[in-house]
Each structure stands twice: as C-alpha cells, then as structure tokens.
Design a protein around this motif. Structure first.
Motif, mmCIF file in Angstrom:
data_model
loop_
_atom_site.group_PDB
_atom_site.id
_atom_site.type_symbol
_atom_site.label_atom_id
_atom_site.label_comp_id
_atom_site.label_asym_id
_atom_site.label_seq_id
_atom_site.Cartn_x
_atom_site.Cartn_y
_atom_site.Cartn_z
ATOM 1 N N ILE A 49 0.745 -1.239 0.034
ATOM 2 C CA ILE A 49 -0.088 -0.022 -0.094
ATOM 3 C C ILE A 49 0.747 1.132 -0.027
ATOM 4 N N LEU A 51 1.147 5.188 0.279
ATOM 5 C CA LEU A 51 0.620 6.342 0.876
ATOM 6 C C LEU A 51 1.103 7.361 -0.080
ATOM 7 N N GLU A 58 -1.681 12.633 -6.300
ATOM 8 C CA GLU A 58 -2.252 11.109 -6.905
ATOM 9 C C GLU A 58 -1.846 10.723 -8.170
ATOM 10 N N GLU A 62 -0.321 6.992 -8.704
ATOM 11 C CA GLU A 62 -0.935 6.195 -9.544
ATOM 12 C C GLU A 62 0.036 5.487 -10.752
ATOM 13 N N GLU A 78 -1.156 -1.135 -4.444
ATOM 14 C CA GLU A 78 -2.154 -0.018 -4.239
ATOM 15 C C GLU A 78 -1.775 1.233 -3.877
ATOM 16 N N HIS A 79 -2.431 2.373 -4.220
ATOM 17 C CA HIS A 79 -2.061 3.691 -3.737
ATOM 18 C C HIS A 79 -3.331 4.343 -2.916
ATOM 19 N N GLU A 80 -3.026 5.020 -1.879
ATOM 20 C CA GLU A 80 -4.244 5.250 -1.101
ATOM 21 C C GLU A 80 -3.719 6.664 -0.602
ATOM 22 N N LEU A 81 -4.931 7.439 -0.620
ATOM 23 C CA LEU A 81 -4.569 8.909 0.062
ATOM 24 C C LEU A 81 -4.727 8.972 1.445
ATOM 25 N N LEU A 82 -4.058 9.416 2.089
ATOM 26 C CA LEU A 82 -3.893 9.480 3.565
ATOM 27 C C LEU A 82 -3.637 11.199 3.730
ATOM 28 N N PHE A 100 -4.747 4.915 10.240
ATOM 29 C CA PHE A 100 -4.534 3.702 9.233
ATOM 30 C C PHE A 100 -4.051 2.488 9.601
#
Length: 496
Positions: A49, A51, A58, A62, A78-82, A100
């Motif tokens: 993951i 972050l 973004e 990505e 996967e990429h995730e916005l925190l 998180f």
C-alpha cells in the motif's frame, strides 16, 4: 491475516521529473522500484500500500503503482490517499498514521521506514512503539553503500526505554517553546484522585468507573491510568456511547463479519478488538440500552466479544467507564443493570466540578491555560486580562468546567490580541442564568422560587417556611415578575 508492506511515496526520489516538476517516468534507481526488484517477492508480501499525503500527488502515486505492477508481474500494489494538511505537524501525521494502522490491526505490517519526511518517519516509530500491533520497521541500503555491492534490507530495531516515549515528546515540545507547564494541571483538590488512579493502574484488568460532570477531565484521568499501567504501549481507545445510535454502537464496539447485514462488505474489527492488549474508555456509559448492557456484561464476565454475524472471540482489554448520570438511581428504576453496575465500579473515582474546587484553584488553572494556549497557538506574548475581566472570570461558576475554561482562553487569544476587558467576554458569561449565578440576589431568588414550588404555589406556607413576613415574600415575588394564578390567590384570601 495478510502480510502488508506500507510506505509513503518518495516524491523526490521515486520519479524522474523536469526542472519544473512535471512527471517524466518512474526512477528505476528509486527506493520503491529497488525494493520490488530485490525484496518484495522474497518478503512474501500479499500487498503493498503506497500512501500519498495530498490529492496533488495522486497522479504520481498512480503512475508508480501501475509501473510496479507492470514491471513486476504478480506484485499487488495499491495507492491510497492519507491526506495530511501539514506534513511537518507531528500531531497530525501521527494521528493519521495511527488511524491507518489500526484499520489493519489484524495484519502483519512491514513499514518501509525510509521514504517520507522526517516527521513521517518519527510517526512510524511512535506508532510501532505504542500501538501494540504486528509492525516491523524496515529500510534498505543502496548498492553503492553496501560492502558487497548489492542492495541490503535491514530491520530497524528499537531498544525500549523505561521512560515512555510520550513523556519524552511532551517534554521536548514544551521546552522547545519555552514553557515548562505540564499539558494538564493536577491541583491539590484532585491530587488524591490521581493518587488513587495510580493504584488502579498498578492492578491490571481491574475495571474502573469515573464519575464527574461533563468537562471535568474524565478521559484524561482514564488515559493517566492507561499510561501508568503495563498496557501503556498498547492502544487506548475512547468511545462516547451517547454519540452513537445503539445499533451502530454494537457494530463499532464488537465489529462485524462480511455479509452480516446490508453494506457489510468485509470483515471489520470493532473497538474491543482494536484495543486488544490495551484499554477501552467508555464515556457516558449510563446512556446504553439494556441490550448493550447485557453484551457489555458478557465482555466483563467472560472476557470475550461476539462480532455481529460471527463467533465469540477472546479479548484482553481493561475497561474504564465514565458517567455523570446517577447510576444507582437508574438501577433502582430498572433502566440500568445492578450486576453491570457492580462489575464496573470495582474501582470508583470521582472528579469534582470546577466550582467545588474553589476560587484559588480556578486562579491557578486560569494562569495555567494562559501559558499553555500561548504555546499551543504560537503567540509571542501572554494574553493580558485587565483587573475587572480577571475578577469577573474568577466569579463565574463555569458550568462547563475545565473544558469551558480552556475553550474560553483559546477564544480570547483569537479575538483579543491586546488586553481583555469584561466586554470581550462571551455574552453567555455576562448574562449568567440565575441557577448558575453566585450573586447573593440570584441565589436568594432561586431558593425562594424552589420553596414556592415545594409548597405548590401557596405563598402563606412559603413565607412560613422561609421565616419571612407574607408581605415581604409578595414584594420579592413581584420584583421577580412571578404571577400567581387566580386559584392560588383565592386560596390565600380564604385562608386569611
């Protein structure tokens, strides 16, 4: 249980960019590309993951995820916005990181320590030390720094200190801004309560019940118990039972299994599971329903929870509850269970309201918050109160207790850059409700009206109870604007 790799993207090192900062390509010598090339498969990771802290990043995140999945087949990325507003704010970054990691509390978490700002790295370290999760801090050494010319993977080992990390951070922060006051002022009137709380902390698994009005510092006392117990390096989770609908409260406390109800798309742990090994603080415990009382009693008796749609699970959690409700009265009215009451109040602590602590302690707390908020809000000088404003504040009853006092000082720092006068104080303070006033005339008014109500509006009986002449009472009532109905007046005429 999944094995996850967690990291922040390395904005300056993961990408090749133009001088203006536009994206060109993923840097094959960057930390994440190198990690996947040499260590991801060998580490047996189920997922990585990535972050990123801002929506502006973004596109970069990505592209990095797509590149890694494309080059290294079978690698799940996967990429995730925190989202973090201030990446140099330890408080914000640490809080977001904790949230998180707690979402993945049942997974094995390897944290790629190197990418990110120094504050992000420090936050990972604190979370690793304090949350009690299955975390590991890892970093890589580039080939050019390796003795054998190949990249190396290393674990960041932590040597535990007898001094809690949180204490070190508080001390550093306060000294850094020139203030030496503690975050919370323990004055003489509550020192005994904190001494008793320390004894509770030393006896593990004992439940505690904290009583006190809203704003008296019940959650802080609960945290004090946790921080001085053997559970201090494990999670502390606070839940306001009155803030959640009861059906939602059950799912939040005990969790649920996938398919248990509409919208349950995945297994979700509850607060008790997330607090395993630590402490859960249940505020406003007097507001829970009989069904929730039964479920909580089971947790205290059997040390197990039952997620919605699942089987019972054993948990190791200390429960601290708090209330400002009269639990004994609720028990007599059959709206609260006696057996739960006795389970909760094994160790009972009570915090006095601010009014009971006296004017002397109010003055101490006033000066404390003037210093504290100066540091918190980064003001150059301490806020000045003129003599009248200070006296007015010291005479005010503060029905909202410590929380109201703290919020008042913070508000005054915002709106009064120079000196505070009485007119700068909120209108609600300058127009105190009679029942909260300390003025003799207001106290007298409230007492007279209370006795009048006890005597069901009979003025003659009220005057006798008060030990005053009937005409004196009538004059008082007239000045209050109290009108008696015709029936009461006729009753008095007949009685005379």
């Amino acid at each position: 249980m999944a094995k996850l790799l967690i990291s922040w993207i390395a904005y300056n090192n993961d990408f090749l960019k133009t001088p203006e900062g536009a994206y060109i390509d993923v840097n094959s010598d960057g930390p994440h590309y190198q990690f996947h090339q040499h260590f991801f498969k060998e580490g047996g990771y189920d997922k990585h993951i990535l972050l990123y802290a801002s929506p502006k990043q973004e596109g970069f995140a990505e592209r990095l995820a797509i590149k890694l999945r494309g080059v290294f087949k079978g690698h799940s990325v996967e990429h995730e916005l925190l989202q973090v507003q201030d990446i140099i704010s330890l408080e914000e970054v640490k809080t977001k990181s904790e949230g998180f990691l707690l979402k993945h509390a049942h997974d094995q978490l390897d944290i790629f320590f190197s990418p990110g700002t120094s504050i992000m790295q420090l936050s990972w370290y604190i979370c690793h030390q304090t949350l009690g999760l299955q975390t590991k801090l890892i970093q890589t050494k580039a080939a050019r720094f390796s003795s054998h010319g190949k990249p190396e993977l290393m674990e960041v080992k932590v040597q535990h200190s007898e001094t809690p990390v949180t204490a070190i951070l508080k001390e550093t922060r306060l000294f850094g801004v020139g203030e030496k006051e503690a975050e919370y002022k323990v004055t003489d009137s509550i020192a005994g309560v904190y001494n008793r709380a320390y004894l509770v902390a030393q006896t593990d698994k004992v439940t505690a019940l904290i009583r006190g009005e809203s704003g008296t510092g019940k959650e802080h006392l609960a945290r004090y118990i946790h921080d001085n117990s053997v559970r201090k390096n494990n999670p502390f989770i606070a839940v306001n039972c009155a803030a959640l609908a009861q059906d939602l409260l059950e799912s939040r406390l005990f969790g649920f299994k996938k398919g248990a109800f509409t919208g349950a798309n995945q297994d979700t742990p509850g607060f008790f599971s997330l607090a395993n090994g630590g402490t859960i603080f249940l505020d406003e415990i007097g507001d829970i329903t009989p069904g929730m009382q039964q479920a909580l009693l089971r947790v205290l008796q059997e040390r197990e929870i039952q997620p919605i749609g699942g089987k019972p699970e054993v948990v190791d959690v200390r429960v601290i509850a708090a209330t400002n409700a009269p639990l004994e009265k609720l028990c007599r009215e059959a709206s609260f269970r006696w057996d739960l009451y006795y389970r909760l109040c094994v160790a009972e602590l009570e915090l006095p309201c601010l009014l009971e602590r006296g004017r002397h302690e109010l003055a101490i707390l006033l000066d404390h918050f003037l210093l504290k908020k100066k540091a918190d809000l980064h003001k150059k000088r301490i806020l000045q109160l003129n003599k009248e404003a200070r006296q007015f504040i010291l005479q005010y009853p503060f029905p909202g207790n410590i929380r109201e006092l703290e919020n008042l000082i913070e508000s005054l720092y915002v709106f009064c850059p120079e000196e505070v006068s009485v007119q700068d104080l909120p209108r609600r303070m300058r127009q105190v409700a009679p029942e909260h006033s300390l003025l003799l005339k207001d106290v007298e008014r409230e007492h007279i009206l209370k006795v009048l109500e006890m005597q069901r509006g009979n003025q003659r009986q009220t005057a006798l109870s008060l030990g005053v002449a009937l005409n004196t009472l009538k004059a008082k009532l007239k000045s209050y604007g109290v009108l008696q109905n015709q029936e009461m007046e006729e009753e008095e005429v007949q009685a005379s």
